[in-house]
Design an enzyme around this catalytic site. Sequence first.
Site, short mmCIF file in Angstrom:
data_model
loop_
_atom_site.label_atom_id
_atom_site.label_comp_id
_atom_site.label_asym_id
_atom_site.label_seq_id
_atom_site.Cartn_x
_atom_site.Cartn_y
_atom_site.Cartn_z
N GLY A 20 63.99 -46.93 -11.18
CA GLY A 20 64.23 -48.37 -11.13
C GLY A 20 63.21 -49.15 -10.32
N SER A 21 61.98 -48.65 -10.24
CA SER A 21 60.99 -49.42 -9.48
C SER A 21 60.64 -50.72 -10.20
CB SER A 21 59.74 -48.59 -9.19
OG SER A 21 59.05 -48.29 -10.38
N ARG A 99 66.84 -43.93 -23.75
CA ARG A 99 67.53 -43.56 -24.99
C ARG A 99 67.11 -44.48 -26.12
NH1 ARG A 99 69.23 -38.71 -25.13
NH2 ARG A 99 70.51 -39.27 -26.91
N ILE A 100 66.81 -43.91 -27.25
CA ILE A 100 66.43 -44.69 -28.43
C ILE A 100 67.66 -45.38 -29.00
CG2 ILE A 100 65.55 -44.52 -30.79
CD1 ILE A 100 63.80 -42.18 -29.79
N HIS A 117 56.37 -50.43 -21.52
CA HIS A 117 55.96 -49.10 -21.98
C HIS A 117 54.65 -48.73 -21.32
CE1 HIS A 117 55.65 -45.68 -24.64
NE2 HIS A 117 54.38 -46.00 -24.79
N THR A 149 61.86 -53.96 -31.14
CA THR A 149 62.29 -54.02 -32.53
C THR A 149 62.72 -52.61 -32.96
OG1 THR A 149 60.08 -53.53 -33.37
CG2 THR A 149 60.63 -55.87 -33.05
N GLU A 151 61.27 -50.56 -34.78
CA GLU A 151 60.18 -49.58 -34.74
C GLU A 151 59.92 -49.18 -33.30
OE1 GLU A 151 55.48 -49.07 -35.51
OE2 GLU A 151 56.38 -50.96 -36.14
N1 NHR Z 1 64.83 -48.27 -29.25
C1 NHR Z 1 64.26 -48.82 -30.33
N2 NHR Z 1 64.98 -48.84 -31.47
N3 NHR Z 1 63.02 -49.35 -30.31
C2 NHR Z 1 62.29 -49.30 -29.20
O1 NHR Z 1 61.07 -49.81 -29.19
C3 NHR Z 1 62.83 -48.70 -28.02
C4 NHR Z 1 64.13 -48.19 -28.10
C5 NHR Z 1 64.70 -47.55 -26.99
C6 NHR Z 1 63.97 -47.39 -25.83
C7 NHR Z 1 61.83 -47.52 -24.58
C8 NHR Z 1 60.81 -46.47 -25.04
C9 NHR Z 1 59.55 -46.45 -24.21
O2 NHR Z 1 59.16 -47.46 -23.62
C10 NHR Z 1 62.66 -47.87 -25.76
C11 NHR Z 1 62.09 -48.55 -26.85
C12 NHR Z 1 62.94 -43.33 -25.04
C13 NHR Z 1 62.31 -42.54 -26.01
C14 NHR Z 1 62.87 -41.19 -26.39
O3 NHR Z 1 62.24 -40.44 -27.09
C15 NHR Z 1 61.19 -43.07 -26.65
C16 NHR Z 1 60.73 -44.32 -26.32
C17 NHR Z 1 61.36 -45.12 -25.36
C18 NHR Z 1 62.46 -44.61 -24.72
N4 NHR Z 1 64.09 -40.83 -25.93
C19 NHR Z 1 64.80 -39.60 -26.20
C20 NHR Z 1 65.97 -39.84 -27.18
O4 NHR Z 1 66.29 -38.88 -27.90
C21 NHR Z 1 65.41 -39.03 -24.95
C22 NHR Z 1 64.40 -38.73 -23.90
C23 NHR Z 1 65.05 -38.45 -22.52
O5 NHR Z 1 66.27 -38.60 -22.36
O6 NHR Z 1 64.27 -38.17 -21.59
O7 NHR Z 1 66.55 -40.96 -27.20
O8 NHR Z 1 58.84 -45.41 -24.17
C1 GAR Z 2 58.00 -46.80 -16.19
O1 GAR Z 2 56.73 -46.29 -15.97
C2 GAR Z 2 58.15 -47.26 -17.61
O2 GAR Z 2 56.95 -47.76 -18.12
C3 GAR Z 2 58.53 -45.98 -18.27
O3 GAR Z 2 59.38 -45.31 -17.37
C4 GAR Z 2 59.04 -45.70 -16.06
C5 GAR Z 2 60.27 -46.15 -15.34
O4 GAR Z 2 59.99 -46.30 -14.00
N1 GAR Z 2 59.23 -46.22 -19.48
C6 GAR Z 2 59.28 -45.34 -20.42
O5 GAR Z 2 58.63 -44.31 -20.42
C7 GAR Z 2 60.23 -45.68 -21.51
N2 GAR Z 2 60.30 -44.59 -22.41
P1 GAR Z 2 61.04 -47.05 -13.08
O6 GAR Z 2 62.40 -46.45 -13.36
O7 GAR Z 2 60.56 -46.74 -11.68
O8 GAR Z 2 60.96 -48.51 -13.41
#
Ligand code: NHR
Ligand code: GAR
Length: 221
Positions: A20-21, A99-100, A117, A149, A151
């Site tokens: 949570g930084s 989580r997606i 991201h 979105t 995607e």
């Molecule tokens: N959901 C959608 N539909 N679209 C996006 O652009 C999203 C999203 C949910 C989260 C953050 C994203 C990132 O910034 C985000 C964007 C998690 C994963 C993932 O693979 C990928 C991208 C992002 C967040 N999650 C695994 C899953 O099965 C679990 C991984 C874990 O728990 O460590 O959901 O990168």
């Molecule tokens: C951040 O670096 C953010 O960009 C990344 O997780 C970190 C969270 O740090 N996000 C993802 O990788 C989403 N998939 P934080 O908890 O210290 O803010």
Amino acid sequence: MTSPVPAAAKRIVVLISGSGSNLQAIIDAVNAGRINGKIEMVISNKDDAYGLERARQADIPGCVIRHTDYSDRDSFDQALIAEIDSHSPDLVILAGFMRIFTPEFVNRYSDRMLNIHPSLLPKYKGLNTHQRAIEDGEARHGCTVHFVTEELDGGPLAVQAAVDILPDDTADSLQQRVHTQEHKIYPLAVEWFCNDRLQLVSGQVQLDGSSLDSQGYQFTE
Ligand code: NHR
Ligand code: GAR
């Protein structure tokens, strides 16, 4: 003479999974009066997320909705929707939320949900971005605030900041420098959103009424 009425503070819900930084950077900007908003609730999908402690110390309500308590993504997202909507948010912020989401969830908040991201999108969508950028011999890496979105990591880009990759960088050292930039551009994007300066209009990101180019606003010190 009537003086202008100040715009109402935006209602904000933040979703986290970890340290949570980025949440902290946004809390600090709210408390400094820089962001015209109020964080109504911090939601974590993990019990042990340190961001929940940060919320507590800032007197912000926090709660946990564990994805492991639900049999599928759809029912988890429905539980999230119920909690989020009870706060009528103007803005939903993903701050290291891992989580997606289902399309239904994303479409519900489509013009008012931001993510940060850790890459110069559209490069390096997905996970392990720092390691992948180093392995590919990239000269630069960075972070991007984007509207979310369907995607994954593919939504319209709002603000981006770059750092040079140094010869001795490891994934950890690079991640640290990218984090420093994240803590600058996320509060900035939220500040602009809460002042109605940053908007998604027909799928295009606008700042002060003008469309940004596809890479978003390039932040430099
Ligand atoms: N959901 C959608 N539909 N679209 C996006 O652009 C999203 C999203 C949910 C989260 C953050 C994203 C990132 O910034 C985000 C964007 C998690 C994963 C993932 O693979 C990928 C991208 C992002 C967040 N999650 C695994 C899953 O099965 C679990 C991984 C874990 O728990 O460590 O959901 O990168
Ligand atoms: C951040 O670096 C953010 O960009 C990344 O997780 C970190 C969270 O740090 N996000 C993802 O990788 C989403 N998939 P934080 O908890 O210290 O803010």
